[in-house]
Design a protein around this motif. Structure first.
Motif, PDB file in Angstrom:
ATOM      1  N   ALA A   1       0.809  -1.214   0.000  1.00 60.29           N
ATOM      2  CA  ALA A   1       0.000   0.000   0.000  1.00 60.29           C
ATOM      3  C   ALA A   1       0.838   1.258   0.000  1.00 60.29           C
ATOM      4  O   ALA A   1       0.303   2.345  -0.091  1.00 60.29           O
ATOM      5  N   SER A   2       2.159   1.118   0.122  1.00 59.79           N
ATOM      6  CA  SER A   2       3.005   2.303   0.121  1.00 59.79           C
ATOM      7  C   SER A   2       4.260   2.068  -0.693  1.00 59.79           C
ATOM      8  O   SER A   2       5.094   1.257  -0.335  1.00 59.79           O
ATOM      9  N   PRO A   3       4.407   2.762  -1.821  1.00 55.79           N
ATOM     10  CA  PRO A   3       5.600   2.593  -2.619  1.00 55.79           C
ATOM     11  C   PRO A   3       6.804   3.316  -2.044  1.00 55.79           C
ATOM     12  O   PRO A   3       7.900   3.186  -2.547  1.00 55.79           O
ATOM     13  N   PHE A   4       6.593   4.104  -0.974  1.00 55.53           N
ATOM     14  CA  PHE A   4       7.693   4.856  -0.403  1.00 55.53           C
ATOM     15  C   PHE A   4       8.659   3.948   0.356  1.00 55.53           C
ATOM     16  O   PHE A   4       9.827   4.243   0.501  1.00 55.53           O
ATOM     17  N   SER A   5       8.195   2.868   0.871  1.00 54.82           N
ATOM     18  CA  SER A   5       9.064   1.902   1.539  1.00 54.82           C
ATOM     19  C   SER A   5       8.315   0.587   1.650  1.00 54.82           C
ATOM     20  O   SER A   5       7.137   0.495   1.368  1.00 54.82           O
ATOM     21  N   CYS A   6       9.012  -0.437   2.092  1.00 60.57           N
ATOM     22  CA  CYS A   6       8.364  -1.731   2.252  1.00 60.57           C
ATOM     23  C   CYS A   6       8.185  -2.030   3.738  1.00 60.57           C
ATOM     24  O   CYS A   6       8.687  -1.315   4.604  1.00 60.57           O
ATOM     25  N   HIS A   7       7.466  -3.110   4.019  1.00 63.36           N
ATOM     26  CA  HIS A   7       7.214  -3.565   5.382  1.00 63.36           C
ATOM     27  C   HIS A   7       6.547  -2.479   6.220  1.00 63.36           C
ATOM     28  O   HIS A   7       6.894  -2.246   7.363  1.00 63.36           O
ATOM     29  N   HIS A   8       5.603  -1.803   5.630  1.00 62.30           N
ATOM     30  CA  HIS A   8       4.853  -0.762   6.318  1.00 62.30           C
ATOM     31  C   HIS A   8       3.567  -1.322   6.900  1.00 62.30           C
ATOM     32  O   HIS A   8       3.004  -2.287   6.403  1.00 62.30           O
ATOM     33  N   HIS A   9       3.123  -0.655   7.939  1.00 62.54           N
ATOM     34  CA  HIS A   9       1.725  -0.743   8.343  1.00 62.54           C
ATOM     35  C   HIS A   9       1.070   0.525   7.804  1.00 62.54           C
ATOM     36  O   HIS A   9       1.605   1.625   7.987  1.00 62.54           O
ATOM     37  N   THR A  10      -0.054   0.383   7.132  1.00 60.21           N
ATOM     38  CA  THR A  10      -0.711   1.557   6.572  1.00 60.21           C
ATOM     39  C   THR A  10      -2.158   1.620   7.009  1.00 60.21           C
ATOM     40  O   THR A  10      -2.818   0.592   7.195  1.00 60.21           O
ATOM     41  N   LEU A  11      -2.625   2.838   7.173  1.00 66.37           N
ATOM     42  CA  LEU A  11      -4.035   3.090   7.429  1.00 66.37           C
ATOM     43  C   LEU A  11      -4.522   4.031   6.336  1.00 66.37           C
ATOM     44  O   LEU A  11      -4.032   5.161   6.214  1.00 66.37           O
ATOM     45  N   THR A  12      -5.453   3.555   5.534  1.00 62.73           N
ATOM     46  CA  THR A  12      -6.034   4.344   4.447  1.00 62.73           C
ATOM     47  C   THR A  12      -7.485   4.621   4.783  1.00 62.73           C
ATOM     48  O   THR A  12      -8.234   3.698   5.103  1.00 62.73           O
ATOM     49  N   VAL A  13      -7.868   5.890   4.721  1.00 59.94           N
ATOM     50  CA  VAL A  13      -9.237   6.282   5.072  1.00 59.94           C
ATOM     51  C   VAL A  13      -9.897   6.933   3.864  1.00 59.94           C
ATOM     52  O   VAL A  13      -9.332   7.823   3.224  1.00 59.94           O
ATOM     53  N   CYS A  14     -11.090   6.463   3.551  1.00 62.76           N
ATOM     54  CA  CYS A  14     -11.900   7.056   2.488  1.00 62.76           C
ATOM     55  C   CYS A  14     -13.205   7.540   3.111  1.00 62.76           C
ATOM     56  O   CYS A  14     -13.895   6.771   3.782  1.00 62.76           O
ATOM     57  N   ALA A  15     -13.526   8.811   2.913  1.00 62.79           N
ATOM     58  CA  ALA A  15     -14.721   9.395   3.531  1.00 62.79           C
ATOM     59  C   ALA A  15     -15.512  10.213   2.519  1.00 62.79           C
ATOM     60  O   ALA A  15     -14.936  10.845   1.628  1.00 62.79           O
ATOM     61  N   ASN A  16     -16.816  10.187   2.662  1.00 61.74           N
ATOM     62  CA  ASN A  16     -17.692  11.053   1.887  1.00 61.74           C
ATOM     63  C   ASN A  16     -17.820  12.349   2.672  1.00 61.74           C
ATOM     64  O   ASN A  16     -18.710  12.507   3.508  1.00 61.74           O
ATOM     65  N   HIS A  17     -16.903  13.270   2.401  1.00 61.52           N
ATOM     66  CA  HIS A  17     -16.673  14.436   3.259  1.00 61.52           C
ATOM     67  C   HIS A  17     -17.114  15.713   2.562  1.00 61.52           C
ATOM     68  O   HIS A  17     -16.879  15.905   1.367  1.00 61.52           O
ATOM     69  N   SER A  18     -17.751  16.598   3.311  1.00 62.17           N
ATOM     70  CA  SER A  18     -18.338  17.800   2.711  1.00 62.17           C
ATOM     71  C   SER A  18     -17.316  18.839   2.285  1.00 62.17           C
ATOM     72  O   SER A  18     -17.676  19.846   1.686  1.00 62.17           O
ATOM     73  N   SER A  19     -16.013  18.604   2.550  1.00 66.22           N
ATOM     74  CA  SER A  19     -14.999  19.530   2.052  1.00 66.22           C
ATOM     75  C   SER A  19     -14.980  19.534   0.522  1.00 66.22           C
ATOM     76  O   SER A  19     -14.455  20.478  -0.091  1.00 66.22           O
ATOM     77  N   ALA A  20     -15.549  18.504  -0.090  1.00 66.39           N
ATOM     78  CA  ALA A  20     -15.667  18.496  -1.552  1.00 66.39           C
ATOM     79  C   ALA A  20     -16.463  19.692  -2.044  1.00 66.39           C
ATOM     80  O   ALA A  20     -16.221  20.210  -3.142  1.00 66.39           O
ATOM     81  N   ALA A  21     -17.408  20.162  -1.231  1.00 61.79           N
ATOM     82  CA  ALA A  21     -18.229  21.309  -1.628  1.00 61.79           C
ATOM     83  C   ALA A  21     -17.389  22.564  -1.786  1.00 61.79           C
ATOM     84  O   ALA A  21     -17.671  23.401  -2.657  1.00 61.79           O
ATOM     85  N   ASP A  22     -16.353  22.727  -0.953  1.00 63.39           N
ATOM     86  CA  ASP A  22     -15.470  23.884  -1.093  1.00 63.39           C
ATOM     87  C   ASP A  22     -14.776  23.871  -2.444  1.00 63.39           C
ATOM     88  O   ASP A  22     -14.660  24.902  -3.122  1.00 63.39           O
ATOM     89  N   PHE A  23     -14.302  22.697  -2.824  1.00 63.55           N
ATOM     90  CA  PHE A  23     -13.646  22.563  -4.128  1.00 63.55           C
ATOM     91  C   PHE A  23     -14.623  22.863  -5.260  1.00 63.55           C
ATOM     92  O   PHE A  23     -14.307  23.592  -6.202  1.00 63.55           O
ATOM     93  N   LEU A  24     -15.820  22.305  -5.177  1.00 61.83           N
ATOM     94  CA  LEU A  24     -16.814  22.549  -6.221  1.00 61.83           C
ATOM     95  C   LEU A  24     -17.161  24.031  -6.315  1.00 61.83           C
ATOM     96  O   LEU A  24     -17.341  24.570  -7.423  1.00 61.83           O
ATOM     97  N   GLN A  25     -17.254  24.695  -5.181  1.00 66.28           N
ATOM     98  CA  GLN A  25     -17.553  26.126  -5.177  1.00 66.28           C
ATOM     99  C   GLN A  25     -16.445  26.933  -5.851  1.00 66.28           C
ATOM    100  O   GLN A  25     -16.716  27.861  -6.617  1.00 66.28           O
TER     101      GLN A  25
END
Length: 417
Positions: A345-369
């Protein structure tokens, strides 16, 4: 074996190159859910110029891609959405070739569930041709899902036409896609710089486009690389991750703009600290000063110490729900997946523990505006409109796009009500 991966334009194929390198490093290019039975990747690479696609083919390996799925033109699309959408009469039709390749890939699959579309929002090919392909795929395969992985340009400007291109492309995605995994270049730059610094690779203090693309591909791998929980008893992955993601984070079909971020660490992992690291740069308030909210979120924990996450997942989820301000009306706003695999999950190094978060977040509205505001200022002054009209784009397309984005922004603003 459920998804077709469709990379469009220079940006889409550069991210695709980083994505397939991650998969190739795990020696899974010819395995489900990324390949067909003949060992070729279920990927279609499209660009109006050949350079990036040929480089991708050389980097990943000539035998990995089906030659007929490498579809290139001889000239660009002038950073013009209309030129990308309607195409040029003077050369072979990229759109028709792509749809024919897609049809054949769908027919090769035992179970076609949808298409993952990787592209930018600002380029003529990435924005215009992707919009037309998204519309056509929805019409041709109405039961299949469409997940767009969209890259937004820097606010400081990459092209004089980027506001128009982004406006029109976002409008098409809102109408025809099931979800839009949105990466904004300004935020990607900051997060990639932070991860680069953690890895001790910050001698110049500069972040290359390749590093930014690697970060995006790393987030995609964190979310979409096969998980054991979605494999059959025989150990075969059916590639359900993208579609389970949509089911988890899009409880309201009209709100489909998704925010993804990732953090990782070596050695012993404290998952709650990774949660804090992921959420820390997240915008807390809208442009008008109102707090942001999320309809739902998904956390994916990967690494050999996944058991430490499973011992107390509520600790991490509680922290994420607070940071992302999950709406109170959703009884199950946070979901988690775990997997013991590491180093993917991380090409920056190997043997990582990674936490990936995906959210339906209203900050998208700022970008759209911001996009709508920039495009409207140009539209009111009639700037560059003739460049679009000569390729068949009418003023009605702009008016409809403005209304579409306005409606989405309003819906996001009312999340916390």
């Amino acid at each position: 074996m459920s998804a077709v991966w469709l990379q469009v334009g220079q940006c889409g194929n550069q991210i695709g190159q980083e994505w397939w390198q991650i998969i190739a490093n795990k020696r899974e290019t010819n395995a489900p859910p990324f390949g067909s039975l003949d060992g070729k990747l279920s990927a279609i690479c499209v660009d109006s110029e050949p350079k990036v696609v040929r480089r991708l083919q050389k980097q990943i390996g000539r035998k990995a891609f089906r030659e007929s799925n490498l579809i290139v033109g001889k000239a660009g699309r002038g950073n013009n959405w209309a030129y990308g959408y309607y195409g040029s009469k003077g050369e072979r039709d990229l759109f028709s070739q792509t749809m024919e390749s897609l049809r054949k890939e769908v027919e090769r699959k035992d179970c076609y569930c949808g298409t993952v579309l990787i592209h930018s929002l600002s380029g003529g090919t990435g924005a215009g041709l992707s919009s037309r392909l998204c519309e056509a795929i929805r019409e041709e395969y109405p039961l299949g899902r469409i997940l767009s992985v969209s890259v937004a340009p820097h606010q400081s400007g990459e092209s004089s036409l980027q506001h128009y291109n982004t406006l029109l492309c976002l409008s098409w995605l809102q109408r025809f896609a099931d979800g839009v995994l949105l990466f904004q270049n300004d935020e990607v730059l900051k997060r990639a710089a932070s991860m680069q610094q953690k890895e001790g690779d910050d001698a110049s203090g500069q972040v290359s486009f390749a590093t930014m693309n690697s970060y995006i591909a790393s987030c995609l791998a964190g979310l979409f690389h096969p998980l054991k929980i979605f494999t059959t008893r025989s150990g075969i992955s059916l590639g359900q991750e993208p579609w389970e993601l949509l089911r988890s984070v899009c409880p309201m079909p009209a709100l489909k703009f998704l925010h993804a971020a990732q953090s990782g660490t070596r050695g012993t992992v404290l998952w709650d600290r990774l949660a804090s690291s992921v959420a820390q740069p997240l915008p807390r308030e809208s442009l008008s000063g109102n707090p942001h909210h999320s309809t739902a979120l998904l956390a994916v924990a990967r690494g050999p110490q996944e058991h430490s996450f499973l011992l107390n997942p509520d600790l991490v989820l509680r922290k994420l729900k607070q940071a992302y301000r999950c709406v109170p009306w959703n009884p199950f706003p946070a979901t988690y997946w775990t997997d013991p695999s590491s180093g993917i999950a991380s090409p920056f190094s190997c043997h990582h523990h990674t936490l990936t978060v995906c959210a339906n977040h209203s900050s998208a509205a700022d970008f759209l505006q911001r996009v709508a505001h920039g495009a409207h200022a140009m539209y009111e002054s009639r700037a560059f409109l003739h460049w679009y009209q000569r390729h068949g784009c009418e003023e009605g397309h702009f008016e409809e796009a403005f209304e579409t984005l306005r409606s989405v922004v309003e819906d996001y603003h009312h999340l916390g009500d």
